[in-house]
Motif scaffolding. Structure first.
Motif, mmCIF file in Angstrom:
data_model
loop_
_atom_site.group_PDB
_atom_site.id
_atom_site.type_symbol
_atom_site.label_atom_id
_atom_site.label_comp_id
_atom_site.label_asym_id
_atom_site.label_seq_id
_atom_site.Cartn_x
_atom_site.Cartn_y
_atom_site.Cartn_z
ATOM 1 N N GLY A 26 39.023 32.410 43.202
ATOM 2 C CA GLY A 26 38.543 31.204 42.547
ATOM 3 C C GLY A 26 38.475 31.308 41.040
ATOM 4 O O GLY A 26 38.652 32.383 40.447
ATOM 5 N N PRO A 27 38.207 30.186 40.381
ATOM 6 C CA PRO A 27 38.094 30.157 38.918
ATOM 7 C C PRO A 27 37.013 31.111 38.421
ATOM 8 O O PRO A 27 35.928 31.204 38.998
ATOM 9 N N GLY A 28 37.334 31.824 37.339
ATOM 10 C CA GLY A 28 36.349 32.672 36.692
ATOM 11 C C GLY A 28 35.995 33.938 37.431
ATOM 12 O O GLY A 28 35.064 34.653 37.031
ATOM 13 N N CYS A 29 36.706 34.274 38.497
ATOM 14 C CA CYS A 29 36.418 35.505 39.242
ATOM 15 C C CYS A 29 36.934 36.726 38.501
ATOM 16 O O CYS A 29 37.841 36.648 37.665
ATOM 17 N N PRO B 183 55.648 28.624 44.208
ATOM 18 C CA PRO B 183 55.202 29.610 43.216
ATOM 19 C C PRO B 183 55.069 28.981 41.834
ATOM 20 O O PRO B 183 55.868 28.136 41.449
ATOM 21 N N ARG B 184 54.037 29.399 41.113
ATOM 22 C CA ARG B 184 53.804 28.859 39.772
ATOM 23 C C ARG B 184 52.962 29.862 38.988
ATOM 24 O O ARG B 184 51.869 30.221 39.417
ATOM 25 N N LEU C 296 49.489 33.441 47.675
ATOM 26 C CA LEU C 296 48.137 33.584 47.158
ATOM 27 C C LEU C 296 47.980 32.703 45.937
ATOM 28 O O LEU C 296 48.954 32.199 45.379
ATOM 29 N N ILE C 297 46.726 32.530 45.516
ATOM 30 C CA ILE C 297 46.445 31.775 44.304
ATOM 31 C C ILE C 297 45.347 32.473 43.516
ATOM 32 O O ILE C 297 44.350 32.920 44.091
ATOM 33 N N ILE C 298 45.583 32.584 42.211
ATOM 34 C CA ILE C 298 44.593 33.117 41.277
ATOM 35 C C ILE C 298 44.135 31.950 40.414
ATOM 36 O O ILE C 298 44.939 31.342 39.702
ATOM 37 N N VAL D 126 49.489 31.624 39.727
ATOM 38 C CA VAL D 126 48.519 32.122 38.752
ATOM 39 C C VAL D 126 48.213 30.976 37.799
ATOM 40 O O VAL D 126 49.071 30.550 37.026
ATOM 41 N N GLU D 127 46.999 30.457 37.871
ATOM 42 C CA GLU D 127 46.631 29.263 37.121
ATOM 43 C C GLU D 127 46.382 29.573 35.646
ATOM 44 O O GLU D 127 46.242 30.735 35.238
ATOM 45 N N GLU D 128 46.311 28.488 34.879
ATOM 46 C CA GLU D 128 46.137 28.585 33.436
ATOM 47 C C GLU D 128 44.865 29.353 33.084
ATOM 48 O O GLU D 128 43.802 29.138 33.678
ATOM 49 N N GLY D 129 44.988 30.257 32.126
ATOM 50 C CA GLY D 129 43.838 31.021 31.668
ATOM 51 C C GLY D 129 43.551 32.270 32.471
ATOM 52 O O GLY D 129 42.721 33.099 32.060
#
Length: 354
Positions: free
Chosen positions: A293-296, A240-241, A273-275, A258-261
């Motif tokens: 994915g990025p920007g979704c 988890p991150r 899951l990954i955002i 949950v990625e940066e931004g």
């Protein structure tokens, strides 16, 4: 030792995604499946990789670059058409020289990596080494036949009546003698130079071709179901991150990344899951084994067991699962009255209405 990575082919089983994108670049846990293979090659001590490219050459070049991000020196080799795996070896002759090499199909996913396989090959150095794995439907693959002592005695490409359940995985290791084999064979009925034909030639010449049965996880990610299964496997192993923004009115359960931004509000996240970076999730439920994915943008939607690729929007969808959504897709509900479904679908699309 070098690598020959195959990134040609049309990816017909993943259409319509592959009408506009290379099948090797479809993401698993928000990372192109090809990247897992390149990382595995470097971890196995390989530094030079020739990448066979076809119609999607520019997209692959943009994604991989010179290979330095993977610790590799990459050379691109253009294939005029997908004329078979042995044809890829044939046109890579000048690049490969007299080096041993591992041929890796860029849309394959091998969870245990390649280090042990490469070390065994370097130590024993047969003329060729194949990796095999039991499958439910061997007729969809190249199939190996072993004798009672476990020695490889035959190979056949997609046989109607397979002589075993052992599929040949998309990883082959060769010494330079294979170049004589691919020069000595002729195209099969499909018009392709099959690598199984070259291996059969090597067996007939009395060359030493060994095999190793792999019981770890392997997938040829040529179908949507395979992509989703690989996505589930990778997400299960992640830690988890949360470096993006998750509002206080959210609930997170399990292994959530949950990625940066990324920004999440009014939502429930149930991992794994990954955002991706820059994604927006609002007033939604994102369930297990989902990659956003990025920007979704995910809004007023329930989604699980799915891959949503970059810059796509899913807005007001009651329930979505077991889905692969391409790039820059917009999914919205129809007007309230009259109720109707409206579609704009590419060739080979598949839609299920609940």
């Amino acid at each position: 030792m070098k690598a020959l990575v195959l990134c040609g082919g049309h990816g017909t089983r993943l259409r319509p995604i592959t009408h506009t994108s290379a099948k090797q670049l479809v993401p698993v846990a928000n990372k192109p499946v090809l990247f897992y293979g390149l990382e595995a090659l470097r971890e196995a001590g390989i530094e030079d990789a020739g990448i066979i490219v076809g119609d999607t050459a520019e997209e692959v070049r943009r994604a991989v670059g010179d290979g330095s991000r993977f610790g590799l020196r990459v050379t691109y080799i253009q294939q005029e058409a997908p004329l078979g795996l042995a044809h890829a070896v044939l046109i890579a002759r000048d690049y490969l020289g007299d080096d041993d090499f591992v041929m890796y199909l860029g849309d394959n996913f091998l969870v245990d990596g390649l280090t042990g396989v490469v070390e065994t090959f370097r130590r024993t150095r047969p003329d060729a080494q194949l990796l095999l794995t039991p499958v439910a439907d061997p007729s969809a693959f190249g199939v190996a036949e072993l004798d009672r002592d476990g020695r490889l005695v035959g190979v056949e490409e997609k046989p109607r009546r397979p002589r075993s359940d052992l599929a040949i995985m998309g990883v082959y290791l060769f010494t330079p003698v294979v170049h004589e084999a691919v020069r000595s064979i002729k195209p099969e009925a499909r018009g392709e130079l099959e690598i199984t034909t070259a291996i059969r030639w090597m067996l007939e010449q009395g060359l030493r071709v060994t095999s190793h049965v792999v019981h770890g996880y392997w997938k040829d990610t040529g179908r949507v179901e395979d992509m989703l299964e690989c996505n589930r496997l990778v997400l299960e192993s992640q830690e988890p991150r949360v470096v993006g923004e998750v509002a206080e009115d959210c609930q997170t359960v399990g292994r959530v990344v949950v990625e940066e931004g990324a920004r999440v509000s009014g939502s429930r996240l149930v991992g794994p899951l990954i955002i991706g970076p820059g994604a927006v999730v609002r007033d939604s439920y994102v369930g297990p084994f989902t990659s956003i994915g990025p920007g979704c943008v995910i809004r007023d939607t329930e989604v699980e067991f799915s891959i949503v690729m970059e810059r796509s929007s899913v807005l007001g969808v009651r329930r979505m699962r077991d889905s692969l959504v391409g790039k820059d897709v917009v999914i919205t509900p129809a007007a309230a009255q009259p109720r109707a479904y409206q579609f704009v679908l590419g060739d080979h699309s598949r839609v299920r209405i609940g």
